[in-house]
Design a protein around this motif. Structure first.
Motif, PDB file in Angstrom:
ATOM      1  N   MET A   1     -16.310 119.006  71.257  1.00 40.29           N
ATOM      2  CA  MET A   1     -14.928 119.481  71.299  1.00 40.29           C
ATOM      3  C   MET A   1     -14.369 119.599  69.888  1.00 40.29           C
ATOM      4  O   MET A   1     -14.880 118.992  68.954  1.00 40.29           O
ATOM      5  CB  MET A   1     -14.045 118.566  72.151  1.00 40.29           C
ATOM      6  CG  MET A   1     -13.761 117.213  71.555  1.00 40.29           C
ATOM      7  SD  MET A   1     -12.741 116.148  72.600  1.00 40.29           S
ATOM      8  CE  MET A   1     -11.302 117.127  72.883  1.00 40.29           C
ATOM      9  N   GLY A   2     -13.313 120.396  69.747  1.00 40.85           N
ATOM     10  CA  GLY A   2     -12.601 120.520  68.484  1.00 40.85           C
ATOM     11  C   GLY A   2     -12.883 121.813  67.748  1.00 40.85           C
ATOM     12  O   GLY A   2     -13.674 122.642  68.163  1.00 40.85           O
TER      13      GLY A   2
ATOM     14  N   GLY B   1     -16.272 122.434  66.285  1.00 36.99           N
ATOM     15  CA  GLY B   1     -16.780 121.544  67.324  1.00 36.99           C
ATOM     16  C   GLY B   1     -17.537 120.355  66.755  1.00 36.99           C
ATOM     17  O   GLY B   1     -18.334 120.494  65.841  1.00 36.99           O
ATOM     18  N   ARG B   2     -17.253 119.179  67.302  1.00 38.09           N
ATOM     19  CA  ARG B   2     -17.946 117.957  66.913  1.00 38.09           C
ATOM     20  C   ARG B   2     -18.478 117.291  68.166  1.00 38.09           C
ATOM     21  O   ARG B   2     -17.817 117.301  69.207  1.00 38.09           O
ATOM     22  CB  ARG B   2     -16.984 117.000  66.201  1.00 38.09           C
ATOM     23  CG  ARG B   2     -16.536 117.506  64.833  1.00 38.09           C
ATOM     24  CD  ARG B   2     -15.539 116.569  64.182  1.00 38.09           C
ATOM     25  NE  ARG B   2     -14.373 116.247  64.993  1.00 38.09           N
ATOM     26  CZ  ARG B   2     -13.316 117.036  65.159  1.00 38.09           C
ATOM     27  NH1 ARG B   2     -13.266 118.204  64.566  1.00 38.09           N
ATOM     28  NH2 ARG B   2     -12.303 116.660  65.914  1.00 38.09           N
TER      29      ARG B   2
ATOM     30  N   THR C   1     -12.891 125.098  71.997  1.00 39.83           N
ATOM     31  CA  THR C   1     -13.773 124.579  70.959  1.00 39.83           C
ATOM     32  C   THR C   1     -14.458 125.728  70.227  1.00 39.83           C
ATOM     33  O   THR C   1     -14.834 126.717  70.843  1.00 39.83           O
ATOM     34  CB  THR C   1     -14.836 123.648  71.585  1.00 39.83           C
ATOM     35  OG1 THR C   1     -14.164 122.507  72.131  1.00 39.83           O
ATOM     36  CG2 THR C   1     -15.864 123.181  70.575  1.00 39.83           C
TER      37      THR C   1
ATOM     38  N   ILE D   1     -18.862 114.545  70.607  1.00 36.07           N
ATOM     39  CA  ILE D   1     -18.090 113.344  70.907  1.00 36.07           C
ATOM     40  C   ILE D   1     -18.853 112.408  71.835  1.00 36.07           C
ATOM     41  O   ILE D   1     -18.484 111.255  71.994  1.00 36.07           O
ATOM     42  CB  ILE D   1     -16.715 113.671  71.510  1.00 36.07           C
ATOM     43  CG1 ILE D   1     -16.868 114.461  72.814  1.00 36.07           C
ATOM     44  CG2 ILE D   1     -15.857 114.429  70.509  1.00 36.07           C
ATOM     45  CD1 ILE D   1     -15.621 114.489  73.649  1.00 36.07           C
TER      46      ILE D   1
END
Length: 125
Positions: free
Chosen positions: A97-98, A101-102, A84, A104
């Protein structure tokens, strides 16, 4: 793999680094107590021109290959998923995550217990 923990970094007690290797912590970083950092993690400034370094609360988990850059605050109890990229503040207890990052999942809000009933008083004369 190398590990770069600058002695100028402020690190709380109980830091756990799993599989030491490829961990880079900026000298300006501040890491709270009882944090868990996996391998190939970068905590610090970047070549993207972002100034400052992250501040991590207590009990933060950072997964393999995650990168935290810039002057950001990661709240206590936050969880950062593997790979991330975090470039913004993360609240307490959030899961991120991502790329980028977002959030979740957020920590559940504590349930407030209702106030006890107030007894009625009557004046007997």
């Amino acid at each position: 793999m190398e590990m770069c923990l600058d002695p100028q970094a402020t690190i709380g007690g109980g830091l756990y680094i799993a599989h030491i290797g490829g961990v880079h912590i900026n000298p300006q970083a501040i890491i709270g107590s009882n944090c868990d950092i996996a391998h190939r993690v970068t905590i610090g400034a970047s070549a993207m021109g972002r100034k400052g370094a992250p501040v991590l609360g207590d009990r933060v988990y950072i997964g393999t290959g995650a990168t935290l850059v810039g002057k950001i605050k990661i709240g206590s109890g936050a969880k950062i998923a593997a790979n991330t990229l975090v470039m913004s503040n993360i609240p307490d207890g959030a899961t991120v995550m991502g790329v980028p990052g977002r959030i979740i999942m957020r920590a559940p809000k504590p349930v407030e217990s209702p106030a006890p009933p107030v007894a009625e008083t009557t004046d007997a004369k």
